[in-house]
Design an enzyme around this catalytic site. Structure first.
Site, PDB file in Angstrom:
ATOM      1  N   ASP A   1      -5.959  -8.227   0.456  1.00 33.99           N
ATOM      2  CA  ASP A   1      -6.033  -7.032   1.290  1.00 33.99           C
ATOM      3  C   ASP A   1      -4.627  -6.431   1.342  1.00 33.99           C
ATOM      4  O   ASP A   1      -3.830  -6.767   2.222  1.00 33.99           O
ATOM      5  CB  ASP A   1      -6.524  -7.431   2.684  1.00 33.99           C
ATOM      6  CG  ASP A   1      -6.716  -6.229   3.595  1.00 33.99           C
ATOM      7  OD1 ASP A   1      -6.358  -5.100   3.184  1.00 33.99           O
ATOM      8  OD2 ASP A   1      -7.209  -6.402   4.721  1.00 33.99           O
TER       9      ASP A   1
ATOM     10  N   HIS B   1     -11.243   1.632   3.992  1.00 38.65           N
ATOM     11  CA  HIS B   1     -10.247   0.722   3.465  1.00 38.65           C
ATOM     12  C   HIS B   1     -10.901  -0.093   2.355  1.00 38.65           C
ATOM     13  O   HIS B   1     -12.099  -0.339   2.394  1.00 38.65           O
ATOM     14  CB  HIS B   1      -9.803  -0.173   4.624  1.00 38.65           C
ATOM     15  CG  HIS B   1      -8.679  -1.074   4.266  1.00 38.65           C
ATOM     16  ND1 HIS B   1      -7.515  -0.609   3.700  1.00 38.65           N
ATOM     17  CD2 HIS B   1      -8.546  -2.425   4.367  1.00 38.65           C
ATOM     18  CE1 HIS B   1      -6.708  -1.640   3.490  1.00 38.65           C
ATOM     19  NE2 HIS B   1      -7.315  -2.745   3.885  1.00 38.65           N
TER      20      HIS B   1
ATOM     21  N   ASN C   1       0.850  -1.189   0.000  1.00 38.17           N
ATOM     22  CA  ASN C   1       0.000   0.000   0.000  1.00 38.17           C
ATOM     23  C   ASN C   1       0.885   1.237   0.000  1.00 38.17           C
ATOM     24  O   ASN C   1       1.806   1.354   0.796  1.00 38.17           O
ATOM     25  CB  ASN C   1      -0.895  -0.001   1.234  1.00 38.17           C
ATOM     26  CG  ASN C   1      -1.932   1.090   1.120  1.00 38.17           C
ATOM     27  OD1 ASN C   1      -1.626   2.259   0.974  1.00 38.17           O
ATOM     28  ND2 ASN C   1      -3.187   0.710   1.146  1.00 38.17           N
TER      29      ASN C   1
ATOM     30  N   CYS D   1      -5.193   1.729  -1.701  1.00 37.70           N
ATOM     31  CA  CYS D   1      -5.752   0.372  -1.621  1.00 37.70           C
ATOM     32  C   CYS D   1      -6.903   0.173  -2.594  1.00 37.70           C
ATOM     33  O   CYS D   1      -7.149  -0.932  -3.021  1.00 37.70           O
ATOM     34  CB  CYS D   1      -6.115  -0.018  -0.201  1.00 37.70           C
ATOM     35  SG  CYS D   1      -6.947   1.246   0.695  1.00 37.70           S
TER      36      CYS D   1
END
Length: 459
Positions: free
Chosen positions: A388, A371, A119, A124
């Site tokens: 993720d 997020h 990231n 993201c």
């Protein structure tokens, strides 16, 4: 510490969060997983105490978590209710910090066969989109086949930057950086990211690639994969006059508000609007006429990208709001249903528009932050994975589907007998983009991509 907005965080409810006090000074990679409850004590009758529980992985980036709408301000400030007594309000917080597997020793490649993307701060949403595109093998193969040379600089060439990123995702053991790619877009500052959303990024990226593919062996790939067509029509009711206009789309924006699922959004998309009264239609030689107006689909693409309108402008509050309403999406989507009600008369009825869900892009949090991550099943097998940022984990289908519908959820009690009303909370993580692959095209799209597809200078 507990962070409280006594007059509400832009809502007419008390807003209350648990916050990591020194988040600005935490070491890189710090995180803690906590289950916690926040409560406003009822000082007259304990059983009316308002208590809400949730859980969250606290990080330097997401250092506070809790409830924007904890309880209505009207109840809190009503002296007869027992929450505010002698100008005093009692707040309780219970926090249990769980030890979870150490982030640093977890090896995504070893555990799942895939690696994540680093990231860069505000990227993201980009990471979840890039993982989704990478896992469309036909797309990845086309990117590998774009002509580049070893003399190009990745930071100045989108094709080379994307090839290099895809190559590392395929062969690297560790998570991959995206700096060269964002530089090649000309987005090299934090600000440049804040001005775009995922849909815009998707379009910018696809338009640039489409442009660079012109005149090469992979010309037209983007259209073949993602482009569908619909027809806008206006048809007069009392005279024989019809006007139609064909348009192409690379993704469809579907309404979430007022729709219970994807089918309801498609129903709304093709809804017929009546043009009558002051709103009559001016039909060339016939003057003002009553008419009906709408949209029907001529064809759908092999890879169908659905953008869910989770964010919209609220005129009353003069601000953007996030729609957290429950919205369902199926594992199999049948767009020929009810006798092809979404299709225009000139659609080819021999094509079977049955789709299988391939990716779910999720946003967790509120309008001004939060997020992004993605659930993808790379080969359309039963196994889902969560991408993720740096971390890739195996997930079950319930996590990828039902838990991303949004809406409210009831939580089981941590201490039974204490306050036995089941507790509901709004789920702030939910799907905002879905990727479906047409059954009849899936073998072509989920193809093999191996060394021989990759130019030598790239290897």
């Amino acid at each position: 510490r507990v962070l409280i907005f006594p007059k509400g965080n832009n809502v007419d409810h008390l807003s209350m969060y648990l916050d990591v006090a020194d988040s600005a000074n935490l070491p890189y990679g710090w995180s803690r997983y906590a289950q916690f409850s926040l409560a406003i004590v009822n000082q007259i009758h304990n059983k009316y105490t308002v208590r809400k529980d949730t859980q969250h992985q606290f990080t330097a980036r997401e250092s506070d978590w809790g409830f924007t709408s904890f309880m209505p301000l009207s109840e809190l400030y009503d002296p007869g209710r027992g929450y505010l007594v002698n100008d005093t309000c009692i707040v309780e917080a219970e926090v249990a910090v769980r030890k979870i597997t150490d982030y640093w020793t977890y090896d995504s490649r070893k555990e799942t066969g895939y690696v994540g993307l680093k990231n860069q701060g505000a990227t993201c949403y980009m990471n979840s989109l890039l993982q989704t595109l990478y896992h469309i093998p036909y797309f990845r193969k086309a990117v590998y086949h774009m002509p580049t040379t070893e003399n190009d600089l990745p930071s100045g060439s989108i094709p080379l930057a994307l090839q290099s990123l895809f190559y590392k995702l395929q062969y690297s053991d560790n998570s991959v950086a995206t700096k060269e790619l964002t530089k090649s877009f000309g987005w090299d500052t934090y600000d440049s990211f804040m001005q775009h959303d995922v849909q815009e990024l998707n379009r910018v990226l696809c338009e640039k690639l489409e442009d660079k593919m012109k005149g090469t062996v992979v010309e037209g790939t983007i259209q073949q994969l993602f482009e569908g067509h619909h027809m806008n029509y206006i048809e007069c009711i009392n005279v024989d006059y019809k006007s139609t206009r064909k348009e192409s789309f690379y993704d469809l924006q579907l309404d979430v508000k007022g729709c219970r699922d994807v089918y309801a959004s498609f129903d709304k998309y093709v809804e017929v609007e009546r043009l009558e009264g002051d709103n009559k239609y001016h039909a060339e030689q016939h003057g003002l006429q009553d008419a009906k107006k709408g949209v029907l689909f001529i064809d759908f693409p092999p890879v169908l990208q659905l953008q869910l309108k989770r964010f919209e402008y609220d005129f009353m509050r003069d601000t953007m709001v996030k729609i957290n309403d429950r919205y369902e999406f199926p594992l199999q989507l049948d767009l020929d249903r009810e006798d092809g009600k979404y299709l225009s008369p000139d659609a080819d009825r021999r094509v079977r528009n049955l789709y299988t869900l391939h990716g779910v892009l999720v946003h967790s949090g509120g309008v001004h932050g939060g997020h992004y991550y993605a659930f993808i099943r790379p080969t359309l097998s039963e196994q889902w994975f969560k991408f993720d940022d740096e971390r890739v984990t195996k997930e079950d289908i319930k996590r990828a589907l039902e838990e991303q519908y949004g809406g409210e959820e009831e939580l089981p009690h941590t201490n039974p007998g204490f306050n036995n009303t089941p507790f509901k909370f709004t789920k702030y993580s939910n799907a905002y983009m879905l990727v479906y692959i047409r059954e009849s095209d899936k073998d072509k799209i989920i193809c093999n991509v191996d060394e021989k597809d990759i130019a030598e200078h790239l290897r």
